[in-house]
Write an enzyme that holds these catalytic residues in place. Structure first.
Site, PDB file in Angstrom:
ATOM      1  N   ASP A 222       1.740  -2.071  -4.522  1.00 41.68           N
ATOM      2  CA  ASP A 222       0.390  -1.501  -4.471  1.00 41.68           C
ATOM      3  C   ASP A 222      -0.455  -2.045  -5.616  1.00 41.68           C
ATOM      4  OD1 ASP A 222      -0.582   1.267  -2.776  1.00 41.68           O
ATOM      5  OD2 ASP A 222      -1.883   0.614  -4.413  1.00 41.68           O
TER       6      ASP A 222
ATOM      7  N   GLY B  75      -0.632   7.820   0.654  1.00 46.40           N
ATOM      8  CA  GLY B  75      -1.018   7.792   2.067  1.00 46.40           C
ATOM      9  C   GLY B  75       0.113   7.412   3.006  1.00 46.40           C
TER      10      GLY B  75
ATOM     11  N   ASP C  90      -1.918  -7.086  -5.986  1.00 37.45           N
ATOM     12  CA  ASP C  90      -3.084  -7.113  -5.103  1.00 37.45           C
ATOM     13  C   ASP C  90      -2.698  -8.007  -3.925  1.00 37.45           C
ATOM     14  OD1 ASP C  90      -5.422  -7.695  -3.776  1.00 37.45           O
ATOM     15  OD2 ASP C  90      -6.581  -8.115  -5.589  1.00 37.45           O
TER      16      ASP C  90
ATOM     17  N   TYR D 292     -14.123  -3.472  10.099  1.00 36.73           N
ATOM     18  CA  TYR D 292     -12.799  -2.810  10.102  1.00 36.73           C
ATOM     19  C   TYR D 292     -12.130  -3.019  11.460  1.00 36.73           C
ATOM     20  CZ  TYR D 292      -9.253   0.852   9.592  1.00 36.73           C
ATOM     21  OH  TYR D 292      -8.058   1.534   9.532  1.00 36.73           O
TER      22      TYR D 292
ATOM     23  N   LYS E 233      -8.576  -5.046  12.416  1.00 41.33           N
ATOM     24  CA  LYS E 233      -7.438  -4.394  13.066  1.00 41.33           C
ATOM     25  C   LYS E 233      -7.133  -5.021  14.432  1.00 41.33           C
ATOM     26  CE  LYS E 233      -6.448  -1.573   9.734  1.00 41.33           C
ATOM     27  NZ  LYS E 233      -5.184  -1.726   9.005  1.00 41.33           N
TER      28      LYS E 233
ATOM     29  N   ALA F  92     -12.669  -5.376  13.634  1.00 42.25           N
ATOM     30  CA  ALA F  92     -12.291  -6.791  13.799  1.00 42.25           C
ATOM     31  C   ALA F  92     -10.983  -7.072  13.074  1.00 42.25           C
ATOM     32  CB  ALA F  92     -13.397  -7.689  13.259  1.00 42.25           C
TER      33      ALA F  92
ATOM     34  N   GLY G 175       0.826  -1.210   0.000  1.00 38.76           N
ATOM     35  CA  GLY G 175       0.000   0.000   0.000  1.00 38.76           C
ATOM     36  C   GLY G 175       0.853   1.250   0.000  1.00 38.76           C
TER      37      GLY G 175
ATOM     38  N   ALA H 267       1.733   3.236  -2.605  1.00 37.39           N
ATOM     39  CA  ALA H 267       1.579   4.220  -3.680  1.00 37.39           C
ATOM     40  C   ALA H 267       1.170   5.583  -3.155  1.00 37.39           C
ATOM     41  CB  ALA H 267       0.543   3.716  -4.693  1.00 37.39           C
TER      42      ALA H 267
ATOM     43  N   GLY I 171       1.562   4.558   3.597  1.00 33.68           N
ATOM     44  CA  GLY I 171       2.583   3.681   3.006  1.00 33.68           C
ATOM     45  C   GLY I 171       3.623   4.469   2.236  1.00 33.68           C
TER      46      GLY I 171
HETATM   47  N1  LIG Z   1      -5.558   7.223   7.647  1.00 34.64           N
HETATM   48  C1  LIG Z   1      -6.019   6.816   8.825  1.00 34.64           C
HETATM   49  O1  LIG Z   1      -6.792   7.515   9.506  1.00 34.64           O
HETATM   50  C2  LIG Z   1      -5.583   5.506   9.385  1.00 34.64           C
HETATM   51  C3  LIG Z   1      -5.145   4.480   8.566  1.00 34.64           C
HETATM   52  N2  LIG Z   1      -4.784   3.291   9.126  1.00 34.64           N
HETATM   53  C4  LIG Z   1      -4.319   2.194   8.319  1.00 34.64           C
HETATM   54  O2  LIG Z   1      -3.187   2.608   7.578  1.00 34.64           O
HETATM   55  C5  LIG Z   1      -3.073   1.832   6.386  1.00 34.64           C
HETATM   56  C6  LIG Z   1      -2.848   2.758   5.209  1.00 34.64           C
HETATM   57  O3  LIG Z   1      -4.005   3.539   5.023  1.00 34.64           O
HETATM   58  P1  LIG Z   1      -3.982   5.022   4.432  1.00 34.64           P
HETATM   59  O4  LIG Z   1      -2.669   5.353   3.916  1.00 34.64           O
HETATM   60  O5  LIG Z   1      -4.610   5.882   5.421  1.00 34.64           O
HETATM   61  O6  LIG Z   1      -5.035   4.831   3.245  1.00 34.64           O
HETATM   62  P2  LIG Z   1      -4.933   5.126   1.688  1.00 34.64           P
HETATM   63  O7  LIG Z   1      -6.267   4.755   1.155  1.00 34.64           O
HETATM   64  O8  LIG Z   1      -4.434   6.488   1.441  1.00 34.64           O
HETATM   65  O9  LIG Z   1      -3.822   4.102   1.179  1.00 34.64           O
HETATM   66  C7  LIG Z   1      -4.031   2.725   1.121  1.00 34.64           C
HETATM   67  C8  LIG Z   1      -3.177   2.154   0.028  1.00 34.64           C
HETATM   68  O10 LIG Z   1      -3.387   0.733   0.015  1.00 34.64           O
HETATM   69  C9  LIG Z   1      -3.558   0.313  -1.324  1.00 34.64           C
HETATM   70  N3  LIG Z   1      -4.348  -0.904  -1.386  1.00 34.64           N
HETATM   71  C10 LIG Z   1      -5.655  -1.052  -1.093  1.00 34.64           C
HETATM   72  N4  LIG Z   1      -6.045  -2.307  -1.339  1.00 34.64           N
HETATM   73  C11 LIG Z   1      -4.956  -2.968  -1.799  1.00 34.64           C
HETATM   74  C12 LIG Z   1      -4.725  -4.298  -2.226  1.00 34.64           C
HETATM   75  N5  LIG Z   1      -5.711  -5.209  -2.280  1.00 34.64           N
HETATM   76  N6  LIG Z   1      -3.483  -4.652  -2.608  1.00 34.64           N
HETATM   77  C13 LIG Z   1      -2.472  -3.744  -2.592  1.00 34.64           C
HETATM   78  N7  LIG Z   1      -2.647  -2.463  -2.204  1.00 34.64           N
HETATM   79  C14 LIG Z   1      -3.867  -2.087  -1.817  1.00 34.64           C
HETATM   80  C15 LIG Z   1      -4.257   1.474  -2.014  1.00 34.64           C
HETATM   81  O11 LIG Z   1      -4.148   1.436  -3.420  1.00 34.64           O
HETATM   82  C16 LIG Z   1      -3.550   2.659  -1.370  1.00 34.64           C
HETATM   83  O12 LIG Z   1      -2.407   3.024  -2.086  1.00 34.64           O
HETATM   84  C17 LIG Z   1      -4.345   1.002   6.316  1.00 34.64           C
HETATM   85  O13 LIG Z   1      -4.078  -0.292   6.783  1.00 34.64           O
HETATM   86  C18 LIG Z   1      -5.292   1.716   7.258  1.00 34.64           C
HETATM   87  O14 LIG Z   1      -6.257   0.833   7.781  1.00 34.64           O
HETATM   88  C19 LIG Z   1      -4.777   3.102  10.484  1.00 34.64           C
HETATM   89  C20 LIG Z   1      -5.197   4.089  11.309  1.00 34.64           C
HETATM   90  C21 LIG Z   1      -5.637   5.367  10.838  1.00 34.64           C
HETATM   91  C1  LIG Z   2     -13.067   3.626  11.842  1.00 39.47           C
HETATM   92  C2  LIG Z   2     -13.602   3.432  10.468  1.00 39.47           C
HETATM   93  C3  LIG Z   2     -14.620   4.426  10.021  1.00 39.47           C
HETATM   94  C4  LIG Z   2     -14.371   4.990   8.694  1.00 39.47           C
HETATM   95  C5  LIG Z   2     -13.272   5.994   8.732  1.00 39.47           C
HETATM   96  C6  LIG Z   2     -12.151   5.693   7.818  1.00 39.47           C
HETATM   97  C7  LIG Z   2     -10.937   5.347   8.164  1.00 39.47           C
HETATM   98  C8  LIG Z   2     -10.477   5.166   9.506  1.00 39.47           C
HETATM   99  C9  LIG Z   2      -9.304   4.606   9.723  1.00 39.47           C
HETATM  100  C10 LIG Z   2      -8.868   4.300  11.067  1.00 39.47           C
HETATM  101  O1  LIG Z   2      -8.032   3.430  11.240  1.00 39.47           O
HETATM  102  C11 LIG Z   2      -9.505   5.021  12.212  1.00 39.47           C
HETATM  103  C12 LIG Z   2      -8.558   5.312  13.278  1.00 39.47           C
HETATM  104  C13 LIG Z   2      -8.955   5.585  14.507  1.00 39.47           C
HETATM  105  C14 LIG Z   2     -10.368   5.532  15.037  1.00 39.47           C
HETATM  106  C15 LIG Z   2     -10.564   4.287  15.792  1.00 39.47           C
HETATM  107  C16 LIG Z   2     -11.274   4.167  16.828  1.00 39.47           C
HETATM  108  C17 LIG Z   2     -12.105   5.200  17.398  1.00 39.47           C
HETATM  109  C18 LIG Z   2     -12.746   4.658  18.614  1.00 39.47           C
HETATM  110  C19 LIG Z   2     -13.096   5.739  19.575  1.00 39.47           C
HETATM  111  C20 LIG Z   2     -14.431   6.304  19.294  1.00 39.47           C
HETATM  112  O2  LIG Z   2     -15.418   5.642  19.653  1.00 39.47           O
HETATM  113  O3  LIG Z   2     -14.514   7.416  18.752  1.00 39.47           O
END
Ligand SMILES: NC(=O)C1=CN([C@@H]2O[C@H](COP(=O)(O)OP(=O)(O)OC[C@H]3O[C@@H](n4cnc5c(N)ncnc54)[C@H](O)[C@@H]3O)[C@@H](O)[C@H]2O)C=CC1
Ligand SMILES: CCCCC/C=C\C=C\C(=O)C/C=C\C/C=C\CCCC(=O)O
Length: 253
Positions: free
Chosen positions: A35, A15, A63, A150, A154, A152, A11, A13, A17
């Site tokens: 990615d 965010g 993928d 989601y 994590k 579950a 991941g 590409a 990652g």
């Molecule tokens: N942004 C946030 O608020 C938070 C994000 N996370 C976690 O951080 C990680 C990265 O998320 P972000 O950068 O925020 O999201 P994002 O959506 O910006 O980036 C996710 C990346 O994963 C890639 N991806 C998705 N499905 C894929 C697959 N099947 N195979 C290969 N690549 C794939 C996408 O193309 C994208 O480049 C995720 O695991 C997310 O759950 C955790 C806590 C908070």
């Molecule tokens: C939590 C998913 C809802 C959709 C939002 C999209 C992405 C979120 C990514 C996360 O990983 C969220 C990170 C932190 C929030 C997690 C828990 C909050 C629990 C506390 C509360 O009840 O507000």
């Protein structure tokens, strides 16, 4: 501790990652960026090779739910850099409607990526040891009423990572596993609501409480996880209140 090391990041590409990759490149690592989004991946790889030098990054369109493609990505990283020292299983989505997909990407693929990383890193299998960072979330620690699948996935990442982390053979073969648990961070995923079909009101209330962090704050926690070498099996959260190791149940009953 980073110069000359090689990392594979899923991941990568965009965010988080992409930022993990930038941090490691700045510190002298080579990176294999993996990615599913080929267009964004190629543009990220091009950008990084310009900034950090040709050959510092390779991109692999993959993928993570496809076992063959993920295996091939690890092979390419090893063939190119000769060793894999850091693996960041980061790719993730929010999708409550298609919750099986959410579990496949966020948990099953993290399990597969962890097993591949162990195979490439374990000293008894020809590796040099290394560090596996599995990206969970604050949603892996707290219940999330508006996104149970989601949450579950994590929670599963934390249980899986910690279980391997305390395995004696994994420790004696030089592999350290840790979890990173960010709160909301400014990336596309927090805008992915149409796909996620979460309860918007509850989500917005949660967002207001926790706020949205800048990327730099999460990178600070990421570097801490890598540099604190005595943190085997640890779970590091990062939110607007601070960066904190969680006191989890002891590894042994
Ligand atoms: N942004 C946030 O608020 C938070 C994000 N996370 C976690 O951080 C990680 C990265 O998320 P972000 O950068 O925020 O999201 P994002 O959506 O910006 O980036 C996710 C990346 O994963 C890639 N991806 C998705 N499905 C894929 C697959 N099947 N195979 C290969 N690549 C794939 C996408 O193309 C994208 O480049 C995720 O695991 C997310 O759950 C955790 C806590 C908070
Ligand atoms: C939590 C998913 C809802 C959709 C939002 C999209 C992405 C979120 C990514 C996360 O990983 C969220 C990170 C932190 C929030 C997690 C828990 C909050 C629990 C506390 C509360 O009840 O507000």
């Amino acid at each position: 501790m980073f110069t000359g090391k090689a990392a594979l990041i899923t991941g990568a590409a965009q965010g988080l990652g992409k930022s993990f990759a930038a941090v490691l490149l700045q510190k002298g690592c080579k990176v294999c960026a993996v990615d599913i989004n080929e267009e964004k991946l190629q543009s990220t790889v091009k950008e990084f090779n310009t900034v950090y030098g040709e050959g510092s990054v390779i991109g692999n369109k993959c993928d993570v739910t496809n076992a063959r493609e993920l295996k091939e990505s690890f092979k390419q990283a090893k063939d190119t850099f000769r060793h894999i020292d850091i693996v960041v299983n980061n790719a993730g989505v929010v999708d409550e409607q298609n919750w099986e997909k959410c579990l496949d990407i966020n948990l099953t693929a993290v399990i597969r990526g962890t097993l591949l990383a162990l195979d490439y890193m374990r000293k008894d299998r020809g590796g040099n040891g290394g560090t596996i960072v599995n990206v969970s979330s604050m949603a892996g620690i707290y219940p999330v009423e508006f996104a149970p699948a989601y949450a579950a996935s994590k929670h599963g990442v934390i249980g899986y990572t910690r279980s391997w982390a305390f395995h004696p053979e994994v420790q004696s073969n030089g592999v350290r596993l840790v979890c990173l648990c960010p709160a909301y961070t400014d990336t596309d995923i927090i805008k992915s609501l149409p796909k996620s079909s979460v309860d918007i009101e509850l989500y917005q209330k949660s967002l207001q409480t926790l706020g949205v962090m800048k990327m730099e704050r999460v990178m600070e926690a990421f570097v801490k996880l890598l540099e604190d070498t005595d943190n085997i099996g640890s779970v590091l959260s990062v939110n607007k209140f601070g960066i904190k190791y969680w006191k989890m149940q002891d590894a042994k009953l």
